[in-house]
Design an enzyme around this catalytic site. Structure first.
Site: not given
Length: 210
Positions: A87-88
Site C-alpha cells: 500500500s501507499d
C-alpha cells in the site's frame, strides 16, 4: 518479523510489504498472522501528477520488488495460497501532493498549510495472490478538517522531528495533534495508512476466486 495472531489466516499466508509500524499494528489488530518484507524501492523515482495514480503506482512497484525477492527458494508453497499486501499513502493539501518531507522547513510548510483548512489522506491498497498472480486493489480517501494550528506548536513538532517523518509531515493520530483536528471524515486506520475495511474486502475477493 512475524506476527502470531490466532485464528484468522489458517488457509493462507500473508506477506505485508511494508516497513511501517502502523500498518503492522493495524494488520495484527485485524487478527492476521503475517510476515513482513520491505520493498526497498526508490519512491522518488516514481512520479505521477494525480495522487490517486501515484499511490497506485507505488503500491504496484512495491509488489513487483517483493515478488522479485520471493523468487527461488523463498517462493510460497503452491499448496497454500499466499497473499501479499502492499500500500501507499500521500496527503493532499491545497491540491498539492505531500509525501514525507525532506527537511524541517518542508515539514513546517506542510503543517502550516493544514491550519484552518483541510487535507485528504489518499491511500491505495493492493492485494496480490502470489499463487495465481491475481490482484485486487482500491482507494480509500479520508478527509481531515483542521482547526487553527499555532506556530508555537508547529515549531515544537518540527524541532522534535519524530512526528514529521510520515507522509504529509505530521502524525495525525498523535494525542498532541488531536485538539487541532476539527473533524475526520473517514477512519483512523485509513489515516494511519492501512484502511481495514478495504483491506478485508480485497482479501475476501481474492480468496473467493480460489
Amino acid at each position: 518479523m512475524a506476527a502470531s495472531i490466532s485464528g484468522k489466516s489458517p488457509r493462507f499466508k500473508i506477506i505485508l510489504g511494508s516497513s511501517s509500524p502502523a500498518r503492522r499494528e493495524i494488520l495484527a489488530d485485524m487478527g492476521y498472522e503475517f510476515t513482513v518484507m520491505s520493498a526497498d524501492i526508490d519512491e522518488r523515482a516514481i512520479r505521477m501528477e494525480e495522487p490517486e495514480q501515484l499511490v497506485k503506482a507505488l503500491a504496484e512497484a512495491k509488489a513487483e520488488a517483493i515478488k522479485q525477492k520471493l523468487q527461488g527458494d523463498s517462493a510460497p508453497d503452491s499448496d497454500q495460497p499466499a497473499l501479499m499486501i502492499t500500500s501507499d499513502q500521500v496527503m493532499v493539501s491545497k491540491g498539492i501532493i505531500r509525501e514525507r518531507p525532506r527537511s524541517a522547513e518542508a515539514a513546517r510548510e506542510f503543517i502550516k498549510g493544514y491550519s484552518d483548512d483541510r487535507a485528504f489522506a489518499v491511500n491505495f491498497v493492493l492485494v496480490t495472490n502470489l499463487s495465481t498472480g491475481a490482484t485486487k486493489g482500491g482507494w480509500d480517501i479520508p478527509e481531515i478538517k483542521f482547526q487553527h494550528i499555532p506556530d508555537e506548536f508547529i515549531d515544537t513538532v518540527v524541532n522534535q522531528g519524530d512526528m514529521t517523518c510520515v507522509a504529509g509531515g505530521l502524525k495525525l493520530t498523535h494525542p498532541s495533534v488531536q485538539p487541532f483536528i476539527k473533524e475526520l471524515v473517514g477512519t483512523v486506520d485509513s489515516v494511519r495508512g492501512l484502511p481495514r475495511e478495504l483491506t478485508e474486502k480485497l482479501i475476501g475477493e481474492l480468496l473467493q476466486e480460489e
